[in-house]
Design a protein around this motif. Sequence first.
Motif, PDB file in Angstrom:
ATOM      1  N   ALA A   1     -13.138   4.000  -2.220  1.00  0.00           N
ATOM      2  CA  ALA A   1     -14.568   4.063  -1.928  1.00  0.00           C
ATOM      3  C   ALA A   1     -14.852   5.284  -1.066  1.00  0.00           C
ATOM      4  N   ARG A   2     -15.943   5.972  -1.343  1.00  0.00           N
ATOM      5  CA  ARG A   2     -16.298   7.164  -0.568  1.00  0.00           C
ATOM      6  C   ARG A   2     -17.020   6.726   0.711  1.00  0.00           C
ATOM      7  N   VAL A   3     -16.265   6.749   1.827  1.00  0.00           N
ATOM      8  CA  VAL A   3     -16.822   6.252   3.093  1.00  0.00           C
ATOM      9  C   VAL A   3     -16.661   7.239   4.245  1.00  0.00           C
ATOM     10  N   GLY A   4     -15.863   8.287   4.084  1.00  0.00           N
ATOM     11  CA  GLY A   4     -15.615   9.223   5.178  1.00  0.00           C
ATOM     12  C   GLY A   4     -15.101  10.548   4.667  1.00  0.00           C
ATOM     13  N   PRO A   5     -14.686  11.443   5.565  1.00  0.00           N
ATOM     14  CA  PRO A   5     -14.248  12.786   5.168  1.00  0.00           C
ATOM     15  C   PRO A   5     -13.077  12.796   4.187  1.00  0.00           C
ATOM     16  N   PHE A   6     -12.071  11.950   4.430  1.00  0.00           N
ATOM     17  CA  PHE A   6     -10.907  11.962   3.545  1.00  0.00           C
ATOM     18  C   PHE A   6     -11.275  11.478   2.147  1.00  0.00           C
ATOM     19  N   SER A   7     -11.936  10.330   2.063  1.00  0.00           N
ATOM     20  CA  SER A   7     -12.292   9.785   0.749  1.00  0.00           C
ATOM     21  C   SER A   7     -13.269  10.703   0.020  1.00  0.00           C
ATOM     22  N   THR A   8     -14.156  11.373   0.758  1.00  0.00           N
ATOM     23  CA  THR A   8     -15.065  12.337   0.130  1.00  0.00           C
ATOM     24  C   THR A   8     -14.275  13.504  -0.462  1.00  0.00           C
ATOM     25  N   ALA A   9     -13.285  13.995   0.302  1.00  0.00           N
ATOM     26  CA  ALA A   9     -12.449  15.090  -0.198  1.00  0.00           C
ATOM     27  C   ALA A   9     -11.657  14.661  -1.429  1.00  0.00           C
ATOM     28  N   LEU A  10     -11.152  13.432  -1.427  1.00  0.00           N
ATOM     29  CA  LEU A  10     -10.404  12.944  -2.585  1.00  0.00           C
ATOM     30  C   LEU A  10     -11.323  12.813  -3.799  1.00  0.00           C
ATOM     31  N   HIS A  11     -12.540  12.336  -3.580  1.00  0.00           N
ATOM     32  CA  HIS A  11     -13.501  12.204  -4.683  1.00  0.00           C
ATOM     33  C   HIS A  11     -13.844  13.564  -5.295  1.00  0.00           C
ATOM     34  N   GLN A  12     -13.659  14.624  -4.555  1.00  0.00           N
ATOM     35  CA  GLN A  12     -13.955  15.963  -5.060  1.00  0.00           C
ATOM     36  C   GLN A  12     -12.807  16.548  -5.862  1.00  0.00           C
ATOM     37  N   ARG A  13     -11.650  15.872  -5.858  1.00  0.00           N
ATOM     38  CA  ARG A  13     -10.514  16.346  -6.643  1.00  0.00           C
ATOM     39  C   ARG A  13     -10.740  16.048  -8.123  1.00  0.00           C
ATOM     40  N   SER A  14     -10.033  16.802  -8.964  1.00  0.00           N
ATOM     41  CA  SER A  14     -10.165  16.681 -10.415  1.00  0.00           C
ATOM     42  C   SER A  14      -8.818  16.357 -11.039  1.00  0.00           C
ATOM     43  N   VAL A  15      -8.836  15.936 -12.295  1.00  0.00           N
ATOM     44  CA  VAL A  15      -7.605  15.712 -13.040  1.00  0.00           C
ATOM     45  C   VAL A  15      -6.789  17.004 -13.047  1.00  0.00           C
ATOM     46  N   GLY A  16      -5.511  16.876 -12.758  1.00  0.00           N
ATOM     47  CA  GLY A  16      -4.637  18.044 -12.685  1.00  0.00           C
ATOM     48  C   GLY A  16      -4.407  18.540 -11.276  1.00  0.00           C
ATOM     49  N   ASP A  17      -5.307  18.182 -10.344  1.00  0.00           N
ATOM     50  CA  ASP A  17      -5.085  18.534  -8.944  1.00  0.00           C
ATOM     51  C   ASP A  17      -3.906  17.733  -8.404  1.00  0.00           C
ATOM     52  N   ARG A  18      -3.299  18.237  -7.332  1.00  0.00           N
ATOM     53  CA  ARG A  18      -2.099  17.609  -6.801  1.00  0.00           C
ATOM     54  C   ARG A  18      -2.370  16.960  -5.445  1.00  0.00           C
ATOM     55  N   VAL A  19      -1.755  15.801  -5.254  1.00  0.00           N
ATOM     56  CA  VAL A  19      -1.846  15.075  -3.985  1.00  0.00           C
ATOM     57  C   VAL A  19      -0.445  14.602  -3.611  1.00  0.00           C
TER      58      VAL A  19
ATOM     59  N   PHE B   1       0.837  -1.195   0.000  1.00  0.00           N
ATOM     60  CA  PHE B   1       0.000   0.000   0.000  1.00  0.00           C
ATOM     61  C   PHE B   1       0.877   1.252   0.000  1.00  0.00           C
ATOM     62  N   VAL B   2       0.243   2.380  -0.318  1.00  0.00           N
ATOM     63  CA  VAL B   2       0.890   3.684  -0.223  1.00  0.00           C
ATOM     64  C   VAL B   2       0.040   4.573   0.683  1.00  0.00           C
ATOM     65  N   MET B   3       0.680   5.570   1.273  1.00  0.00           N
ATOM     66  CA  MET B   3      -0.034   6.588   2.045  1.00  0.00           C
ATOM     67  C   MET B   3      -0.287   7.776   1.119  1.00  0.00           C
ATOM     68  N   VAL B   4      -1.541   8.199   1.052  1.00  0.00           N
ATOM     69  CA  VAL B   4      -1.924   9.325   0.196  1.00  0.00           C
ATOM     70  C   VAL B   4      -2.302  10.508   1.079  1.00  0.00           C
ATOM     71  N   TRP B   5      -1.767  11.686   0.749  1.00  0.00           N
ATOM     72  CA  TRP B   5      -1.895  12.876   1.595  1.00  0.00           C
ATOM     73  C   TRP B   5      -2.635  13.981   0.854  1.00  0.00           C
ATOM     74  N   LEU B   6      -3.652  14.519   1.517  1.00  0.00           N
ATOM     75  CA  LEU B   6      -4.317  15.730   1.049  1.00  0.00           C
ATOM     76  C   LEU B   6      -3.982  16.834   2.048  1.00  0.00           C
ATOM     77  N   PRO B   7      -3.167  17.809   1.668  1.00  0.00           N
ATOM     78  CA  PRO B   7      -2.792  18.872   2.604  1.00  0.00           C
ATOM     79  C   PRO B   7      -4.019  19.549   3.213  1.00  0.00           C
ATOM     80  N   GLY B   8      -3.987  19.687   4.528  1.00  0.00           N
ATOM     81  CA  GLY B   8      -5.088  20.311   5.221  1.00  0.00           C
ATOM     82  C   GLY B   8      -6.251  19.394   5.507  1.00  0.00           C
ATOM     83  N   VAL B   9      -6.171  18.138   5.033  1.00  0.00           N
ATOM     84  CA  VAL B   9      -7.264  17.183   5.257  1.00  0.00           C
ATOM     85  C   VAL B   9      -6.775  16.029   6.127  1.00  0.00           C
ATOM     86  N   ASP B  10      -5.954  15.153   5.565  1.00  0.00           N
ATOM     87  CA  ASP B  10      -5.468  13.983   6.304  1.00  0.00           C
ATOM     88  C   ASP B  10      -4.586  13.164   5.373  1.00  0.00           C
ATOM     89  N   GLU B  11      -4.131  12.034   5.890  1.00  0.00           N
ATOM     90  CA  GLU B  11      -3.336  11.077   5.111  1.00  0.00           C
ATOM     91  C   GLU B  11      -3.881   9.682   5.392  1.00  0.00           C
TER      92      GLU B  11
END
Length: 261
Positions: free
Chosen positions: A62-80, A36-46
Amino acid sequence: MSLPEIVEIAEIWDETRTIRTFVLDVELTDAEPGQFVMVWLPGVDEKPFAVARPAPLTITVARVGPFSTALHQRSVGDRVGWRGPYGRGFSLDQDRRALLVGGGYGAAPLYFLAERAVEQGVPTSVAVGARKALDVCYVERFEALGVEVLVSTDDGSWGERGYVTEVVSRVIAQDPEVVIYACGPEPMLVALHRFCLEREVPGQFSLERYMKCGFGICGQCALDGLLVCQDGPVFTVEALDGLRDFGRVRRSATGRALPIR
């Protein structure tokens, strides 16, 4: 310890109503199936995510909580950010047929293993289970590899009606010389673990636990005396036998023990 590397999201695919696949603009050369890898959204969580493909790095979320919901809201070209890979992965047996068993979005991490099995000439079948047809993912990708794919849904809306464990039982009855490689909800893994012990079938299961660090410092992913991030996330049938927490207890972000349902 490695610091997160910032990369762009190169592609996003909708798998189901609640599951999306993210392709990151980076290639892993040293990852193994099941890691696995750890994925980080600045200001959200990892958060940790299994590697569905290493090159380019692909994760399915899968969209199951705050972090995954925030990731699902990202678009192509956004940075993580990402770091890894971490953990112990699957180990293919060259002398037995591989039976990959995925429950829900647990099918995604098995795709990397299926690719590796095909590359190494290991005969492979994949059993994918979900509650309903709308929750099934990765079937077309597995079929494109040329492996046998068996689908089951609880309501019979795609493939066979019933649990994926019932499909596994039938496959094993026809050919007991297999190794089961599984990823999915822990109750499914418990059932498969019992099945492997009763039938004396080798098995390797990928477990999920809450993780903060990914490399054995925080202890949040404790499984009895083991750490899922280091001793797993893939465990053999023998390693899981007798563990009190397996199928019963998980831990919250605060370390509180919670029942697995």
